[in-house]
Design an enzyme around this catalytic site. Structure first.
Site, PDB file in Angstrom:
ATOM      1  N   PRO A   2       0.783  -1.168   0.008  1.00  0.00           N
ATOM      2  CG  PRO A   2      -0.371  -1.217   2.253  1.00  0.00           C
ATOM      3  CD  PRO A   2       1.015  -1.573   1.229  1.00  0.00           C
ATOM      4  CD  GLU A   3       4.722   3.267  -3.027  1.00  0.00           C
ATOM      5  OE1 GLU A   3       4.745   4.534  -3.437  1.00  0.00           O
ATOM      6  OE2 GLU A   3       5.646   2.399  -3.079  1.00  0.00           O
TER       7      GLU A   3
END
Length: 295
Positions: A2-3
């Site tokens: 997750p960015e």
DNA sequence: AGAATTACCTGGCAGC
DNA sequence: TGCTGCCAGGTAATTC
């Protein structure tokens, strides 16, 4: 996973079942993730309606009708998925348009939201996180902006707020390398290791160059700001494309569909000049870049 | 004060 | 086939 683009993909995947839904029950399968879960979380949320699903940087924000919010961070390995409730028939499942991925490892299903959606009926929204670097925090009414996790975050790299002049002001006088400056969530919020490498490559800038350098050159600052916005926007579209056919919460698919210019391509030819992509370590983390055509 | 290092966890993979 | 060591997209705490 997750960015920012992955979190946005997760948000869009969960939105249809969660927005407007009522929390019937919240099941915690362990006492904590990275931090202990908020006390009496089920008691606080049971029966409450979710009014909106938001995002700030890499944080997912679940906002309730009484004004409280859950702040969810996916850490390194967190993911959400939607599962049908036992009361939902196979026929309904097949027709509701959702894709229901199997749990990769049920022992890491740490949180289960049992929700009643006005559109889809009963569903389970399940948080899975093998490394448990993620966390879930509860924030009282109207306290979101001042919450410790959010209050120092910099500007979003989405939309048009990140301009050349804004980036120049943020980087002015900074001696740290561009890699570190772009990862600093207090300046620009939401970039991670992958998209920083990609944005720098796209601009033809070396990750080793001092951030203050770019601040002194308006054209470079504009170019870098543009690359950051583009890379993030394209990644969101790519994540979203995996949602087109089957809306799914897990952003993993969209993420892996991405083809990177430099990230994780050590030794492979640069897509611009053909020279082998280099991997170096900055602040203990891998940086991928092309030493031949970036400066 | 700001920058760099370490801590937090498990899983996957390369090499032996 | 197992074992070991290393690496992984995150933030927070600690040290320098």
């Amino acid at each position: 996973m997750p960015e920012l683009p992955e979190v946005e993909t997760v948000r869009r995947g969960l939105q249809p079942v969660m927005e407007g839904a009522v929390v019937e029950k919240l099941v915690l399968n362990r006492p904590d993730l990275r931090f202990p879960f908020p006390e009496n979380l089920n008691d606080r949320l049971q029966g409450q309606k979710i009014v909106s699903l938001g995002r700030r940087a890499k944080y997912l924000l679940i906002e309730f009708e009484d004004g409280a919010s859950l702040i969810s961070h996916l850490g390194m390995s967190g993911s959400y998925r939607i599962e049908p409730d036992l009361r939902v028939s196979a026929q309904e499942q097949a027709e509701d348009g959702f894709h229901y991925p199997r749990s990769k490892n049920p022992t890491h299903d740490h949180v289960v939201f049992h929700v009643q959606s006005p559109v889809y009926g009963s569903r389970q929204v399940i948080y899975n996180d093998p490394r448990r670097f993620g966390f879930l925090l509860l924030c009282g009414t109207g306290e979101l902006a001042e919450h410790p996790s959010l209050k120092d975050l910099g500007i979003e790299p989405t939309g048009n707020s990140l301009s050349g002049p804004v980036l120049a002001e943020l980087f002015k006088g900074k001696k740290v390398p561009l890699k570190a400056a772009l990862l600093d969530q207090r300046l620009i919020a939401g970039l991670g290791n992958i998209y920083v490498c990609e944005a720098l490559w796209r601009t033809g800038l070396s990750p080793l160059r001092a951030a203050g350098d770019v601040a002194q050159d308006p054209q470079l600052a504009e170019a870098l700001a543009t690359s950051v916005r583009e890379v993030i926007a394209e990644a969101i579209v790519a994540g979203g494309s995996s949602l087109r056919d089957h809306r799914q919460a897990d952003g993993t698919l969209g993420y892996f569909q991405h083809s990177f210019a430099v990230y994780d391509r050590e030794g492979e030819p640069c897509r611009r000049c053909g020279a082998p992509v280099q991997r170096i370590v900055q602040n203990g983390r891998s940086t991928f870049f092309c030493a031949a055509c970036s400066s």
